[in-house]
Design an enzyme around this catalytic site. Structure first.
Site, PDB file in Angstrom:
ATOM      1  N   ASN A 208     120.073   8.766  61.249  1.00 59.91           N
ATOM      2  CA  ASN A 208     120.412   7.570  62.296  1.00 59.91           C
ATOM      3  C   ASN A 208     120.771   6.393  61.134  1.00 59.91           C
ATOM      4  OD1 ASN A 208     119.792   8.866  64.739  1.00 59.91           O
ATOM      5  ND2 ASN A 208     117.440   8.372  64.398  1.00 59.91           N
ATOM      6  N   GLU A 292     122.200  11.420  70.464  1.00 60.71           N
ATOM      7  CA  GLU A 292     121.177  10.302  70.585  1.00 60.71           C
ATOM      8  C   GLU A 292     121.922   8.989  70.375  1.00 60.71           C
ATOM      9  OE1 GLU A 292     117.691  11.693  68.105  1.00 60.71           O
ATOM     10  OE2 GLU A 292     117.126  12.573  69.987  1.00 60.71           O
ATOM     11  N   ARG A 325     125.784  17.855  61.988  1.00 61.72           N
ATOM     12  CA  ARG A 325     124.440  18.139  62.673  1.00 61.72           C
ATOM     13  C   ARG A 325     124.823  18.506  64.137  1.00 61.72           C
ATOM     14  NH1 ARG A 325     120.337  14.988  63.349  1.00 61.72           N
ATOM     15  NH2 ARG A 325     118.502  16.145  62.615  1.00 61.72           N
ATOM     16  N   ARG A 342     118.479  21.246  78.288  1.00 65.67           N
ATOM     17  CA  ARG A 342     118.664  20.748  76.817  1.00 65.67           C
ATOM     18  C   ARG A 342     118.672  21.865  75.735  1.00 65.67           C
ATOM     19  NH1 ARG A 342     114.885  16.251  73.696  1.00 65.67           N
ATOM     20  NH2 ARG A 342     115.226  17.168  71.752  1.00 65.67           N
ATOM     21  N   LYS A 366     119.297  22.889  63.700  1.00 68.51           N
ATOM     22  CA  LYS A 366     117.856  22.897  63.877  1.00 68.51           C
ATOM     23  C   LYS A 366     117.364  24.607  64.128  1.00 68.51           C
ATOM     24  CE  LYS A 366     116.749  18.359  65.008  1.00 68.51           C
ATOM     25  NZ  LYS A 366     116.119  17.156  65.689  1.00 68.51           N
ATOM     26  N   ASP A 371     113.525  20.984  69.749  1.00 67.83           N
ATOM     27  CA  ASP A 371     113.265  19.997  68.376  1.00 67.83           C
ATOM     28  C   ASP A 371     111.919  20.222  67.924  1.00 67.83           C
ATOM     29  OD1 ASP A 371     113.549  17.864  67.067  1.00 67.83           O
ATOM     30  OD2 ASP A 371     113.333  16.324  68.531  1.00 67.83           O
ATOM     31  N   GLU A 399     106.387  15.864  62.507  1.00 72.66           N
ATOM     32  CA  GLU A 399     106.583  15.120  63.445  1.00 72.66           C
ATOM     33  C   GLU A 399     105.796  15.589  65.012  1.00 72.66           C
ATOM     34  OE1 GLU A 399     110.619  14.523  64.825  1.00 72.66           O
ATOM     35  OE2 GLU A 399     110.252  13.257  66.552  1.00 72.66           O
ATOM     36  N   GLU A 517      98.395  25.023  67.182  1.00 70.22           N
ATOM     37  CA  GLU A 517      99.033  25.482  68.550  1.00 70.22           C
ATOM     38  C   GLU A 517      98.135  25.633  69.603  1.00 70.22           C
ATOM     39  OE1 GLU A 517     100.833  29.616  68.445  1.00 70.22           O
ATOM     40  OE2 GLU A 517     102.188  28.911  70.098  1.00 70.22           O
ATOM     41  N   TRP A 547     114.988  12.773  78.573  1.00 66.45           N
ATOM     42  CA  TRP A 547     114.797  13.659  77.358  1.00 66.45           C
ATOM     43  C   TRP A 547     115.169  15.101  77.448  1.00 66.45           C
ATOM     44  CZ3 TRP A 547     116.140  10.800  73.175  1.00 66.45           C
ATOM     45  CH2 TRP A 547     115.691   9.392  73.023  1.00 66.45           C
TER      46      TRP A 547
HETATM   47  O1  GCW Z   1     113.280  15.097  66.675  1.00 69.43           O
HETATM   48  C1  GCW Z   1     114.134  13.865  66.767  1.00 69.43           C
HETATM   49  C2  GCW Z   1     113.280  12.759  66.216  1.00 69.43           C
HETATM   50  C3  GCW Z   1     114.226  11.620  65.950  1.00 69.43           C
HETATM   51  C4  GCW Z   1     115.221  12.162  65.226  1.00 69.43           C
HETATM   52  C5  GCW Z   1     116.147  13.391  65.716  1.00 69.43           C
HETATM   53  C6  GCW Z   1     117.292  14.050  64.995  1.00 69.43           C
HETATM   54  C7  GCW Z   1     116.208  11.079  63.041  1.00 69.43           C
HETATM   55  O2  GCW Z   1     112.252  12.402  67.096  1.00 69.43           O
HETATM   56  O3  GCW Z   1     113.566  10.743  65.098  1.00 69.43           O
HETATM   57  O4  GCW Z   1     116.459  11.104  64.607  1.00 69.43           O
HETATM   58  O5  GCW Z   1     115.235  14.441  66.174  1.00 69.43           O
HETATM   59  O6  GCW Z   1     116.781  15.108  64.469  1.00 69.43           O
HETATM   60  O7  GCW Z   1     118.325  13.297  64.813  1.00 69.43           O
END
Ligand code: GCW
Length: 685
Positions: A208, A292, A325, A342, A366, A371, A399, A517, A547
């Site tokens: 970001n 985002e 990405r 999503r 990813k 996420d 996270e 977990e 979201w």
């Molecule tokens: O998991 C989310 C996070 C964001 C992050 C985003 C991403 C950098 O909560 O903080 O932004 O993924 O991967 O871009």
């Protein structure tokens, strides 16, 4: 070390196996370069710390020493016959090396570190030091190593004000007050740690990219960035930057950032010229676009291929790459809409573009389609684009896995992902073979991860979270290493070779992911965290949000129906073997049940338990598991230095309390929703 920070796994404490014996008296190296200097200094320093004896460094001299020596050489130099006859020497790739003990009547044992390049020698030196820390007898050393992944990267989410997005270990080691930090000591130690596990690319700023960070690619900051790049370079690491897709507008004053506009293309080309003037080995750009609320090609009705290709064209003359990405999804979803999923988004956006990307674009994907949850399915996009370079993205920073306050060793999770069979080209088409470029002939590929490091003295907040940093690097080098091998290496280097330490810590690490977990969100459904910061339980925290992250619990049941039959159709994105396995309740694995299906609380798992009873049992087990971690750690009092022992104990105590909060909130929530009591009649509120 160059700073006062914790030494991590480069601890080099005195080793019995090296004490009192004559060790290598000299280290020979035929030429001098920044990288060889880094290698040789590290060797001398490590050996001195561990043995109390300091080898002399000899540059350019003949290796006719009195006594045992270490010789660092590239394959081009003349070497003893036994080495030349080593067929494997010919197979060394750019970063590969041979480490071999050669008995020598006059001099005793000599150790050869032979690389194709200086970088290979650097990696070999770190490998040797690792073996010595592990007390492997030098005479037994005889190995050849080549990294499996060409790109082995780290992504920082650091901002120029010094904050770190999703950082849990202090402030940035690179930035402070909108500038790059001038004291390089910490950065050098960081580069040593990274090189020791084979990392060869690091992007230093958040994906970001805000106002200030966008200017990192301007003359105002490039000299400072170049300084860091220079430190990295000696350690075989190329520096990357995250860029703002709309830079031509923000920095160049253009009216558009349309990738097909000739003015925009020209602007990026000139920008590339400028960057490479400062940083000749600049790695390239990491780009979060149309994700985002970040700007991207969608604004101009262009595709991700148009957007990334334009940047790639500008970097191509210098060997730079664009890492684009795939974390692209609708983050303004209506929770009432059950058809939008999503999890489908990355595949739906990118798969149709296969073959349209330039060969210096890499898609960064990813590991899971949502996420970085504690448990989720493997992204079906990985392996689904034979004609497009792909790279796998993990998250080391915790996270959603306890934010380095909870112990959660992620190596087992990553192993599961790497060994997952996509069946893209029949059986054996594992994710690790996609990432490494063995499955399809990718020009660029590899693994990257969002790092968990900050300026805390111990780098990672939780000292034991260093194991994730270490383990990730080792897997990026060789995804076939077992969890047990990696864990043993890390413990012996970081805490010594005492059997009890190795035994207890191994168990703690091995069990920690399952424990975490167990007391958090069940059966792959994910989320259930407090919105925004993502720490601590909040079952409905994201349930009525934009979201796209829902559990759909009602009084009958819960879970997300992602089947083709009557759900979102997501299972259909997998190759047949996996699609069928996940589609059917009979074959869907328990741990992902609620990721793929919506079922009644009374649904019986393969384990024989109902879903609701599983929730209760696992949550009690999880919280009890943390108590067991504390017991094990207590056994190590006196075997681990008091400072680290107390610090870890403090975190474990917090985890124990917090795990009870998780347990009771989740159990109570589902008891109240379902009205079904615990068979064992434990306390639920
Ligand atoms: O998991 C989310 C996070 C964001 C992050 C985003 C991403 C950098 O909560 O903080 O932004 O993924 O991967 O871009």
């Amino acid at each position: 070390p160059y700073s006062a920070a914790d030494r991590g796994w480069l601890r080099y404490e005195p080793r019995d196996s090296l004490q009192g014996l004559p060790v290598w008296s000299r280290i020979f190296v035929s030429e001098w370069s920044d990288t060889l200097e880094a290698a040789v200094r590290e060797l001398r320093y490590g050996i001195r710390e561990m043995s109390g004896q300091s080898p002399e460094i000899v540059v350019g001299g003949e290796s006719l020493a009195q006594g045992a020596f270490i010789r660092c050489a590239t394959v081009r130099e003349s070497l003893p016959n036994e080495l030349h006859s080593d067929l494997l020497l010919q197979d060394l790739n750019e970063d590969g090396y041979l480490l071999k003990h050669v008995a020598d009547k006059e001099n005793g044992g000599c150790l050869y570190i032979v690389g194709r390049t200086d970088k290979g020698i650097l990696y070999g030196a770190f490998h040797l030091l690792r073996l010595l820390q592990m007390e492997v007898p030098a005479e037994r050393i005889d190995l050849v190593e080549n990294p499996r992944n060409p790109l082995r990267m780290m992504n920082h989410w650091d901002n120029m004000d010094g904050s770190i997005e999703r950082g849990y270990a202090g402030r940035s080691i690179f930035f402070k007050d909108q500038r790059l930090i001038e004291d390089d000591g910490r950065i050098r130690d960081y580069a040593r740690l990274m090189a020791s596990i084979g990392i060869n690319g690091i992007s230093i700023n958040n994906v970001n990219v805000h106002e200030a960070e966008a200017r990192l690619i301007t003359a105002e900051y490039l000299p400072q960035v170049a300084r860091v790049a220079g430190i990295f370079s000696a350690y075989g690491i190329r520096l990357f930057l995250s860029i703002n897709y709309a830079s031509p507008m923000q920095l160049g004053g253009l009216a558009t950032a349309d990738p097909l506009d000739s003015g925009v293309r020209q602007w990026w080309k000139e920008k590339a010229v400028e960057i490479y003037r400062y940083i000749p080995d600049f790695g390239g750009f990491v780009v979060k676009a149309d994700s985002e609320h970040r700007p991207g090609p969608f604004t101009y009705n262009r595709t991700h291929a148009d957007g990334s290709n334009m940047l790639a064209e500008a970097l191509a003359p210098y060997g730079g790459v664009v890492i684009w990405r795939c974390f692209v999804y609708n983050c303004m979803q209506d929770w009432r809409d059950r058809t939008t999923d999503r999890a489908r988004a990355a595949y739906d956006h990118f798969k149709p573009l296969d073959g349209q990307f330039r060969d210096n674009v890499i898609l960064q994907i990813k590991n899971g389609p949502m996420d970085f949850q504690v448990r989720e399915a493997v992204s079906p996009l990985l392996g689904a684009m034979p004609q497009t370079n792909q790279m796998l993205e993990f998250q080391i920073t915790q996270e959603y896995t306890g934010q380095q306050k909870h112990l959660c060793y992620l190596v087992p999770q990553w192993k599961d992902v790497l060994d997952f069979d996509t069946y893209a080209r029949g059986e054996g088409s594992t994710i690790q073979r996609v990432a490494s470029g063995e499955l399809y002939d990718y020009k660029h590929c590899g693994i990257t991860a969002v790092i968990n490091v900050g300026d805390d003295e111990n780098w990672t907040g939780h000292t034991l979270a260093q194991a994730n940093l270490y383990g990730y690097g080792r897997l990026a080098w060789n995804p076939d290493l077992s969890e047990a091998e990696i864990t043993e290496e890390w413990i012996k280097q970081t805490f010594g070779t005492h059997a009890a330490v190795v035994e207890q810590l191994t168990t703690m690490l091995a069990e920690s992911w399952r424990i975490y977990e167990n007391y958090t969100s069940p059966l792959g459904v994910g989320w259930m965290v407090n919105p925004g910061h993502h720490y601590g339980p909040n079952v409905d925290g994201y349930e009525y949000s934009v979201w796209g992250t829902y559990h759909f619990a009602d009084c009958h049941g819960m879970g997300v129906n992602r089947t083709v039959k009557d759900g979102t159709g997501y299972t259909g994105q997998y190759f047949a073997e996996n699609a069928e396995r996940y589609e059917s309740l009979d074959s869907c694995p328990d741990e992902l049940l609620l990721f793929f299906h919506h079922v009644p609380y009374t649904h019986r798992l393969h384990s024989g338990k109902t879903v609701i009873q599983h929730i209760y049992d696992s949550h009690f087990e999880g919280a009890d598991g943390v108590e067991a971690l504390i017991e094990r750690w207590r056994l190590l009092e006196g075997l681990v230095d008091p400072k680290r022992h107390e610090a870890v104990m403090g975190r474990l105590r917090h985890q124990a309390e917090h795990s009870k909060e998780w347990r009771d909130i989740i159990n109570t929530y589902f008891y109240r929703k379902s009205g079904i009591g615990d068979e064992l009649k434990r306390m639920i509120y």
